[in-house]
Design a protein around this motif. Structure first.
Motif, PDB file in Angstrom:
ATOM      1  N   GLY A 172       0.829  -1.195   0.000  1.00  0.00           N
ATOM      2  CA  GLY A 172       0.000   0.000   0.000  1.00  0.00           C
ATOM      3  C   GLY A 172       0.863   1.244   0.000  1.00  0.00           C
ATOM      4  O   GLY A 172       2.020   1.228   0.418  1.00  0.00           O
ATOM      5  N   VAL A 173       0.285   2.352  -0.494  1.00  0.00           N
ATOM      6  CA  VAL A 173       0.969   3.634  -0.496  1.00  0.00           C
ATOM      7  C   VAL A 173      -0.047   4.727  -0.183  1.00  0.00           C
ATOM      8  O   VAL A 173      -1.171   4.702  -0.687  1.00  0.00           O
ATOM      9  N   GLY A 174       0.347   5.657   0.672  1.00  0.00           N
ATOM     10  CA  GLY A 174      -0.511   6.798   0.984  1.00  0.00           C
ATOM     11  C   GLY A 174       0.336   8.046   1.092  1.00  0.00           C
ATOM     12  O   GLY A 174       1.437   8.007   1.642  1.00  0.00           O
ATOM     13  N   GLY A 175      -0.175   9.173   0.549  1.00  0.00           N
ATOM     14  CA  GLY A 175       0.658  10.357   0.581  1.00  0.00           C
ATOM     15  C   GLY A 175      -0.054  11.625   0.163  1.00  0.00           C
ATOM     16  O   GLY A 175      -1.266  11.667  -0.040  1.00  0.00           O
ATOM     17  N   LEU A 176       0.779  12.682   0.015  1.00  0.00           N
ATOM     18  CA  LEU A 176       0.306  14.023  -0.311  1.00  0.00           C
ATOM     19  C   LEU A 176       1.112  14.556  -1.488  1.00  0.00           C
ATOM     20  O   LEU A 176       2.327  14.401  -1.541  1.00  0.00           O
ATOM     21  N   ARG A 177       0.408  15.201  -2.438  1.00  0.00           N
ATOM     22  CA  ARG A 177       1.052  15.820  -3.594  1.00  0.00           C
ATOM     23  C   ARG A 177       0.646  17.293  -3.642  1.00  0.00           C
ATOM     24  O   ARG A 177      -0.554  17.616  -3.619  1.00  0.00           O
ATOM     25  N   LEU A 178       1.624  18.188  -3.705  1.00  0.00           N
ATOM     26  CA  LEU A 178       1.375  19.626  -3.806  1.00  0.00           C
ATOM     27  C   LEU A 178       1.730  20.074  -5.219  1.00  0.00           C
ATOM     28  O   LEU A 178       2.868  19.879  -5.664  1.00  0.00           O
ATOM     29  N   ASN A 179       0.759  20.691  -5.919  1.00  0.00           N
ATOM     30  CA  ASN A 179       0.912  20.998  -7.335  1.00  0.00           C
ATOM     31  C   ASN A 179       0.823  22.504  -7.603  1.00  0.00           C
ATOM     32  O   ASN A 179       0.124  23.242  -6.897  1.00  0.00           O
ATOM     33  N   PRO A 184      -2.423  25.996 -18.154  1.00  0.00           N
ATOM     34  CA  PRO A 184      -3.672  25.283 -17.847  1.00  0.00           C
ATOM     35  C   PRO A 184      -3.558  23.769 -17.978  1.00  0.00           C
ATOM     36  O   PRO A 184      -4.352  23.038 -17.395  1.00  0.00           O
ATOM     37  N   LYS A 185      -2.582  23.285 -18.752  1.00  0.00           N
ATOM     38  CA  LYS A 185      -2.484  21.850 -19.011  1.00  0.00           C
ATOM     39  C   LYS A 185      -1.251  21.195 -18.402  1.00  0.00           C
ATOM     40  O   LYS A 185      -1.102  19.975 -18.487  1.00  0.00           O
ATOM     41  N   ILE A 186      -0.370  21.979 -17.812  1.00  0.00           N
ATOM     42  CA  ILE A 186       0.865  21.420 -17.260  1.00  0.00           C
ATOM     43  C   ILE A 186       1.055  21.939 -15.841  1.00  0.00           C
ATOM     44  O   ILE A 186       0.910  23.130 -15.572  1.00  0.00           O
ATOM     45  N   ALA A 187       1.406  21.021 -14.936  1.00  0.00           N
ATOM     46  CA  ALA A 187       1.683  21.385 -13.549  1.00  0.00           C
ATOM     47  C   ALA A 187       2.961  20.699 -13.092  1.00  0.00           C
ATOM     48  O   ALA A 187       3.300  19.595 -13.546  1.00  0.00           O
ATOM     49  N   VAL A 188       3.669  21.367 -12.205  1.00  0.00           N
ATOM     50  CA  VAL A 188       4.801  20.739 -11.527  1.00  0.00           C
ATOM     51  C   VAL A 188       4.369  20.459 -10.094  1.00  0.00           C
ATOM     52  O   VAL A 188       3.472  21.122  -9.559  1.00  0.00           O
ATOM     53  N   PHE A 189       5.005  19.465  -9.462  1.00  0.00           N
ATOM     54  CA  PHE A 189       4.549  19.092  -8.131  1.00  0.00           C
ATOM     55  C   PHE A 189       5.705  18.527  -7.309  1.00  0.00           C
ATOM     56  O   PHE A 189       6.744  18.112  -7.830  1.00  0.00           O
ATOM     57  N   ALA A 190       5.489  18.537  -6.004  1.00  0.00           N
ATOM     58  CA  ALA A 190       6.337  17.829  -5.042  1.00  0.00           C
ATOM     59  C   ALA A 190       5.448  16.856  -4.283  1.00  0.00           C
ATOM     60  O   ALA A 190       4.275  17.145  -4.043  1.00  0.00           O
ATOM     61  N   HIS A 191       5.989  15.711  -3.943  1.00  0.00           N
ATOM     62  CA  HIS A 191       5.164  14.729  -3.247  1.00  0.00           C
ATOM     63  C   HIS A 191       5.956  14.067  -2.125  1.00  0.00           C
ATOM     64  O   HIS A 191       7.185  14.005  -2.141  1.00  0.00           O
ATOM     65  N   VAL A 192       5.201  13.565  -1.132  1.00  0.00           N
ATOM     66  CA  VAL A 192       5.771  12.738  -0.076  1.00  0.00           C
ATOM     67  C   VAL A 192       4.751  11.650   0.250  1.00  0.00           C
ATOM     68  O   VAL A 192       3.554  11.916   0.326  1.00  0.00           O
ATOM     69  N   ASP A 193       5.215  10.403   0.373  1.00  0.00           N
ATOM     70  CA  ASP A 193       4.291   9.321   0.691  1.00  0.00           C
ATOM     71  C   ASP A 193       5.017   8.198   1.418  1.00  0.00           C
ATOM     72  O   ASP A 193       6.253   8.160   1.495  1.00  0.00           O
ATOM     73  N   TYR A 194       4.226   7.305   1.974  1.00  0.00           N
ATOM     74  CA  TYR A 194       4.729   6.171   2.739  1.00  0.00           C
ATOM     75  C   TYR A 194       4.326   4.896   2.018  1.00  0.00           C
ATOM     76  O   TYR A 194       3.170   4.712   1.629  1.00  0.00           O
ATOM     77  N   VAL A 195       5.299   3.979   1.845  1.00  0.00           N
ATOM     78  CA  VAL A 195       5.062   2.704   1.161  1.00  0.00           C
ATOM     79  C   VAL A 195       5.363   1.567   2.126  1.00  0.00           C
ATOM     80  O   VAL A 195       6.387   1.584   2.825  1.00  0.00           O
TER      81      VAL A 195
END
Length: 584
Positions: A172-179, A184-195
């Motif tokens: 399983g994996v659960g986490g947060l992504r900040l975008n 309008p069609k392209i986003a950059v993001f940072a993410h952190v999650d636990y696997v």
């Protein structure tokens, strides 16, 4: 397992295709990568270290753009901390790595997402479940020692897994992504999650990484070694330990968003659209070179790494982890990478535009240095204070070929020599106003595929009137006084000390143990002392600077006198050759 994973992916793509027929929410494709930090038992039992991950995700949001479903497919790699060989007086401990020294996992998950949006920013929470395809390292740590009972090989730790070193598990994996939307069609993001993986078996097959080891209750003293047996240092009963995959992942990426207004999909990572004008982007990456010893797989420090092209020329020296200096923002192109240490070069590595493709922000490349010699890492230290001494001249001599080389210890008191296999060597300090013992070093019996480093601490003392020391490793044949070839090597060091210090006058004395006739012991010790002095004179030392004294058994170092029962080691302490400084 492969069929199951393929079915999972096909199910997801079919779902997204159907959902796109009546678009009511965003459909997005994202590329991600970053670091992977092992946690808890996965770090302790697996002995894992910081790694990296890369992957792709697809998500479909429903009406209102708040709730959706997504698929996540990613590759996770964690190296392991490679154990150095450990040497002690009558043995060594080595670890034999039988496959790649890493955990390599493929994770496929499916589950819900929730999105909160404000202007160009939006945050996403996601929770996924699925399967992980795992690839485990395989190794055995072996303790080898020789004592009066013979040579013993004992496996102190080894992996206990399927012969293929592969396993599958629920995960399983659960986490947060900040975008942040840059268009309008392209986003950059940072993410952190636990696997994390779950369960003990998958399809009637064990799904956890397992080791079996003997717990050490008493450390091995390098100077003493193992005298009796394994149980002096290790518990008799081995313990078995296992671990699930547990990791914290952090990274960044780019995401392409498709909503109600369908438009052509842009080529990933290569173009961006601003006001209907297509502009090419140059995808720069960081470059990290790691150098390893080819025969042992150990990280190799002190290697000069050169990276060159028509627009770049960088040189750096690898650190204790074998890493050259990281080069940032490297543009796609052709680069040549080569390493060099001790006059031996690595094979040439060529990077091309192909190496710059993919979502990872860093290009990791390993190059291998293949020097069949062993590396002697020595330290010069003050024999009284115990602190390391810098700037001490040392001499290494191959006792077989009689060839020698010299080196001055660095600011930390360290010196390094390369040693040929199956050879014996002597190491001495060759420094005015100071002396050292002649230390013996050998590579005989060592396996280069398991051992890279040989260590030595060289005690260095000041010459002073009245000071005296015992000459180590100088031996005579039973009931004889002639100088043997191995004793001549030790006396050669005394010759060098006398020549470097012309005002030095010494007494060279010989001593016996208490066994045997007292008068005979004195006579034999006098003959041995005179033989040593004659050797020094024959090698250019004036006789008026030397006095020979045979003390027999009159100056015992312990209570092992006539009629006293003592061990062979106690008697050996009294059989010695000493030097006393008469004038300096």
């Amino acid at each position: 397992m492969k069929k199951f994973s393929l079915a999972l992916m096909l199910l997801g793509f079919t779902f997204f295709a159907v959902a796109q027929e009546k678009p009511r929410g965003d459909f997005q494709i994202g590329l991600q990568g970053g670091i992977t930090q092992p946690l808890s038992t996965y770090k302790k039992i697996g002995d894992t270290k910081l790694g990296y991950h890369a992957g792709i995700f697809l998500e479909k949001y429903f009406k209102g753009n708040k709730f959706g479903l997504g698929i996540d497919a990613r590759f996770i790699r964690n190296g392991i901390n490679v154990a150095d060989s450990v040497l002690f007086t009558n043995g060594y401990i080595v670890t034999d790595y039988k496959n790649s020294q890493r955990f390599q996992d493929y994770l496929f998950t499916f589950g819900p997402s929730y999105k909160f949006t404000k202007n160009n920013f939006h945050a996403e929470l996601y929770l996924r479940g699925g399967v992980m395809m795992q690839h485990f390292p395989e190794y055995t740590t072996t303790l080898t020692f020789t004592n009066v009972f013979g040579t013993t090989n004992y496996d102190t730790q080894y992996t206990v897994n399927d012969a293929s070193n592969k396993a599958n598990s629920w995960a399983g994996v659960g986490g947060l992504r900040l975008n942040y939307k840059i268009t309008p069609k392209i986003a950059v993001f940072a993410h952190v999650d636990y696997v994390q993986t779950f369960g003990t078996t998958f399809g009637n097959k064990p799904s956890r990484f397992t080791i079996e080891k003997s717990v050490q209750h008493t450390p091995i003293d390098p100077a003493v070694g193992i005298k009796s047996g394994i149980l002096d240092h290790y518990n008799e009963v081995r313990v078995r330990e296992n671990t699930l995959h547990k990791s914290l992942n952090a990274g960044a990426g780019i995401k392409f968003i498709f909503g109600e207004n369908k438009k052509p999909v842009l080529p990933q990572e290569t173009v961006a659209k601003y006001d209907d004008v297509v502009k090419p982007l140059i995808a720069t990456k960081d470059l990290q070179i790691v150098v390893k010893d080819k025969q042992t797989g150990l990280a190799l420090s002190g290697v000069t790494v050169s990276i060159s092209s028509d627009k770049l020329n960088e040189k750096s020296i690898t650190d204790a982890n074998g890493q050259a200096q990281r080069i940032t923002k490297v543009s796609p192109g052709s680069y040549q990478v080569i390493g060099e240490k001790n006059g031996v070069k690595t094979p040439l590595l060529t990077l091309s535009d192909e190496d710059f493709k993919g979502s990872s922000a860093t290009i990791f490349k390993e190059i291998y240095h293949d020097d069949p010699r062993f590396t002697l890492v020595g330290e010069t230290f003050d024999c009284v204070k115990g602190t390391n001494l810098a700037g001490i001249s040392t001499v290494l001599t191959n006792t077989g070929t009689k060839s020698n080389m010299s080196q001055i210890s660095d600011a930390q008191g360290k010196f390094i020599y390369q040693l040929d296999a199956q050879s014996d060597f002597t190491v001495v300090a060759n420094h005015q106003a100071r002396y050292s013992q002649t230390e013996l070093v050998t590579t005989k019996g060592l396996d280069r595929s398991k051992t890279l480093y040989v260590t030595l601490k060289l005690g260095v003392c000041e010459l002073a009137t009245g000071s005296q020391w015992v000459l180590k490793n100088i031996l005579y044949d039973f009931d004889k006084a002639n100088i043997r070839p191995d004793a001549a090597i030790i006396l050669d060091n005394v010759v060098a000390i006398m020549k470097q210090n012309p005002s030095l006058k010494i007494e060279l004395s010989s001593h016996t143990d208490s066994r045997g006739n007292d008068a005979y012991n004195r006579k034999l010790s006098q003959q041995r002392a005179e033989a040593a002095v004659n050797y020094l004179v024959a090698n250019g030392i004036s006789r008026d600077r030397l006095i020979a004294r045979g003390y027999g058994e009159t100056k015992l170092l312990n209570g092992c006198g006539n009629g006293v029962t003592c061990s062979e080691e106690q008697h050996q302490a009294n059989r010695r050759t000493e030097i006393k400084v008469l004038n300096y």
